[in-house]
Design a protein around this motif. Structure first.
Motif, PDB file in Angstrom:
ATOM      1  N   SER A 119       0.845  -1.293   0.007  1.00  0.00           N
ATOM      2  CA  SER A 119       0.049   0.179   0.044  1.00  0.00           C
ATOM      3  C   SER A 119       1.208   1.186   0.074  1.00  0.00           C
ATOM      4  O   SER A 119       2.025   1.067   0.419  1.00  0.00           O
ATOM      5  CB  SER A 119      -0.780   0.128   1.171  1.00  0.00           C
ATOM      6  OG  SER A 119      -0.369   0.144   2.348  1.00  0.00           O
ATOM      7  N   PHE A 120       0.200   2.304  -0.454  1.00  0.00           N
ATOM      8  CA  PHE A 120       0.725   3.787  -0.428  1.00  0.00           C
ATOM      9  C   PHE A 120      -0.074   4.638   0.108  1.00  0.00           C
ATOM     10  O   PHE A 120      -1.288   4.435   0.113  1.00  0.00           O
ATOM     11  CB  PHE A 120       0.971   4.277  -1.729  1.00  0.00           C
ATOM     12  CG  PHE A 120       1.911   3.373  -2.697  1.00  0.00           C
ATOM     13  CD1 PHE A 120       3.295   3.497  -2.440  1.00  0.00           C
ATOM     14  CD2 PHE A 120       1.576   2.173  -3.301  1.00  0.00           C
ATOM     15  CE1 PHE A 120       4.242   2.784  -3.286  1.00  0.00           C
ATOM     16  CE2 PHE A 120       2.389   1.426  -3.996  1.00  0.00           C
ATOM     17  CZ  PHE A 120       3.879   1.759  -4.037  1.00  0.00           C
ATOM     18  N   THR A 121       0.511   5.567   1.118  1.00  0.00           N
ATOM     19  CA  THR A 121      -0.428   6.682   1.857  1.00  0.00           C
ATOM     20  C   THR A 121       0.324   7.825   1.667  1.00  0.00           C
ATOM     21  O   THR A 121       1.637   7.964   1.683  1.00  0.00           O
ATOM     22  CB  THR A 121      -0.405   6.272   3.174  1.00  0.00           C
ATOM     23  OG1 THR A 121      -0.895   5.042   3.465  1.00  0.00           O
ATOM     24  CG2 THR A 121      -1.184   7.225   3.849  1.00  0.00           C
ATOM     25  N   GLY A 122      -0.563   8.909   0.970  1.00  0.00           N
ATOM     26  CA  GLY A 122       0.305  10.283   0.980  1.00  0.00           C
ATOM     27  C   GLY A 122      -0.821  11.488   1.680  1.00  0.00           C
ATOM     28  O   GLY A 122      -1.835  11.285   1.924  1.00  0.00           O
ATOM     29  N   ILE A 123      -0.050  12.169   2.434  1.00  0.00           N
ATOM     30  CA  ILE A 123      -0.813  13.235   3.032  1.00  0.00           C
ATOM     31  C   ILE A 123      -0.061  14.746   2.546  1.00  0.00           C
ATOM     32  O   ILE A 123       1.208  14.687   2.595  1.00  0.00           O
ATOM     33  CB  ILE A 123      -0.278  13.133   4.696  1.00  0.00           C
ATOM     34  CG1 ILE A 123      -0.836  11.788   5.074  1.00  0.00           C
ATOM     35  CG2 ILE A 123      -1.064  14.209   5.624  1.00  0.00           C
ATOM     36  CD1 ILE A 123      -0.534  11.350   6.556  1.00  0.00           C
ATOM     37  N   VAL A 124      -1.012  15.524   2.571  1.00  0.00           N
ATOM     38  CA  VAL A 124      -0.520  17.086   2.064  1.00  0.00           C
ATOM     39  C   VAL A 124      -1.289  17.884   3.181  1.00  0.00           C
ATOM     40  O   VAL A 124      -2.756  17.707   3.333  1.00  0.00           O
ATOM     41  CB  VAL A 124      -1.023  17.234   0.813  1.00  0.00           C
ATOM     42  CG1 VAL A 124      -0.442  18.686   0.509  1.00  0.00           C
ATOM     43  CG2 VAL A 124      -0.069  16.320  -0.280  1.00  0.00           C
ATOM     44  N   GLY A 125      -0.914  18.878   3.673  1.00  0.00           N
ATOM     45  CA  GLY A 125      -1.337  19.742   4.656  1.00  0.00           C
ATOM     46  C   GLY A 125      -0.715  20.963   4.881  1.00  0.00           C
ATOM     47  O   GLY A 125       0.188  21.421   4.218  1.00  0.00           O
TER      48      GLY A 125
END
Length: 240
Positions: A119-125
């Motif tokens: 799996s891949f997880t991306g976070i932008v904030g």
């Protein structure tokens, strides 16, 4: 109970202390006459929008509690009002996940580690903070902001300060095994890339582009600005 029914998808924490006892990085205790705080955060989820809001009000001059009176007062404990906010968007994608071939009538040791997957997880904030009062001095201290090129405003006369920045994170996770057997039924590898300051990353990327365009040799500091923090972990079950 009333707050829980009104805010079913949020966590709200209200705190008040008079006096309040705090400890700084050097292990020195400080007595703050009055400290009020309100913390509102969305409940964590695997994907989607999340936020975190914090308000804190300190009143009175902090005093060193049982320590050396010559110690500098932590800027975060100085009188004033501080507001902080963070908002992010998280997206998780399963490139592969296997739910079959599990042992029947056998519970996994951890339900969250029971499916082999990639799996891949991306976070932008984004984060922002504003201070009014003596506590606003922390924005002007180089040690507080040296690792960031964030937007920053500081008015010493009005005792007002504000700053904002971006952040991002990408995580790769691969797991083999269902974590049901006693031996060698879990192998998990994860790698995470963190960009703690988006403005610093963009500044470094812009400088690298200019150096490449004008055929100049980039310096080490520019490379450090665009290099993310890397965290790699390995989990291996040998026996249970």
């Amino acid at each position: 109970m009333l707050l829980g029914s009104l805010l079913p998808q949020q966590n709200l924490t209200l705190a008040a202390s008079w006096p309040g006892l705090f400890v700084d990085k050097q292990g020195v205790y400080w007595d703050v006459p009055l400290s009020l705080s309100a913390d509102l955060a969305s409940v964590g989820s695997s994907s989607g929008l999340s936020y975190h809001l914090l308000l804190q009000q300190n009143s009175g001059e902090p005093k060193c509690f049982g320590g050396d009176e010559t110690n500098d007062v932590p800027l975060a404990l100085l009188p004033g009002l501080c507001a902080k906010a963070a908002i992010s968007i998280k997206r998780s994608i399963d490139a592969w996940r296997k739910k079959e071939d599990k042992l029947k009538m056998v519970q996994p040791y951890d339900a969250f580690l029971s499916d082999p997957h990639v799996s891949f997880t991306g976070i932008v904030g984004a984060v922002a903070s504003g201070s009014l009062g003596d506590c606003s001095k922390r924005i002007s201290v180089p040690d507080e902001t040296r690792k960031s090129n964030a937007f920053r405003v500081f008015h010493e006369r009005n005792k007002f300060a504000a700053c904002a920045d971006l952040f991002a994170s990408v995580t790769f996770t691969a797991q083999h095994g269902n974590f049901q057997r006693l031996f060698l039924d879990l192998t998990r590898v994860s790698a995470r890339l963190d960009i703690s300051s988006g403005s610093l990353f963009l500044r470094g990327a812009s400088r690298l582009a200019q150096d490449f365009f004008f055929s100049r040799r980039p310096d080490l500091e520019t490379f450090c600005d665009v290099c993310p923090d890397v965290i790699v972990s390995l989990q291996q079950q040998f026996s249970q």
